[in-house]
Design a protein around this motif. Structure first.
Motif, PDB file in Angstrom:
ATOM      1  N   GLN A  76       0.857  -1.182   0.000  1.00 43.99           N
ATOM      2  CA  GLN A  76       0.000   0.000   0.000  1.00 43.99           C
ATOM      3  C   GLN A  76       0.894   1.233   0.000  1.00 43.99           C
ATOM      4  OE1 GLN A  76      -3.361   0.411  -0.062  1.00 43.99           O
ATOM      5  NE2 GLN A  76      -3.597  -1.783  -0.304  1.00 43.99           N
ATOM      6  N   ASP A  77       0.930   1.964  -1.092  1.00 43.52           N
ATOM      7  CA  ASP A  77       1.698   3.209  -1.193  1.00 43.52           C
ATOM      8  C   ASP A  77       3.136   3.069  -0.692  1.00 43.52           C
ATOM      9  OD1 ASP A  77      -0.468   4.413  -2.283  1.00 43.52           O
ATOM     10  OD2 ASP A  77      -0.943   5.673  -0.569  1.00 43.52           O
ATOM     11  N   GLN A 125      -7.606   6.695   1.340  1.00 42.11           N
ATOM     12  CA  GLN A 125      -7.479   5.545   0.447  1.00 42.11           C
ATOM     13  C   GLN A 125      -8.784   4.763   0.363  1.00 42.11           C
ATOM     14  OE1 GLN A 125      -4.134   3.201   1.725  1.00 42.11           O
ATOM     15  NE2 GLN A 125      -2.649   4.727   1.088  1.00 42.11           N
TER      16      GLN A 125
END
Length: 84
Positions: free
Chosen positions: A6-7, A36
């Protein structure tokens, strides 16, 4: 549970350090999780992992706020006893 990307960081890797975050860091991370989730475009599994991280971050923030409240209450009680 497998780590999920995630990111640029893994959800598990992020979760491992959540307890050590300061209030502002935890709050900012929580805001990013919410962003998100609101943006969408993640799988159900990724969304659930984000939700779980958000819950952990919210608890970290609440512990900081509870600690601040306890310190404030103690300071006020000490001031009252000194005045009384």
């Amino acid at each position: 549970m497998a780590d999920q990307q995630q990111d640029g960081q893994t959800v598990r890797g992020a979760a491992d350090g959540d307890e050590a975050l300061g209030y502002e860091q935890a709050r900012d991370a929580l805001l990013e999780v919410v962003r998100q989730l609101e943006t969408g475009g993640t799988s159900l599994e990724e969304s659930l992992a984000l939700w779980e991280r958000g819950e952990r971050l919210a608890k970290v923030c609440q512990r900081w706020l509870d600690g601040a409240r306890a310190r404030l209450d103690a300071a006020l009680a000490a001031e009252e006893s000194a005045d009384g």
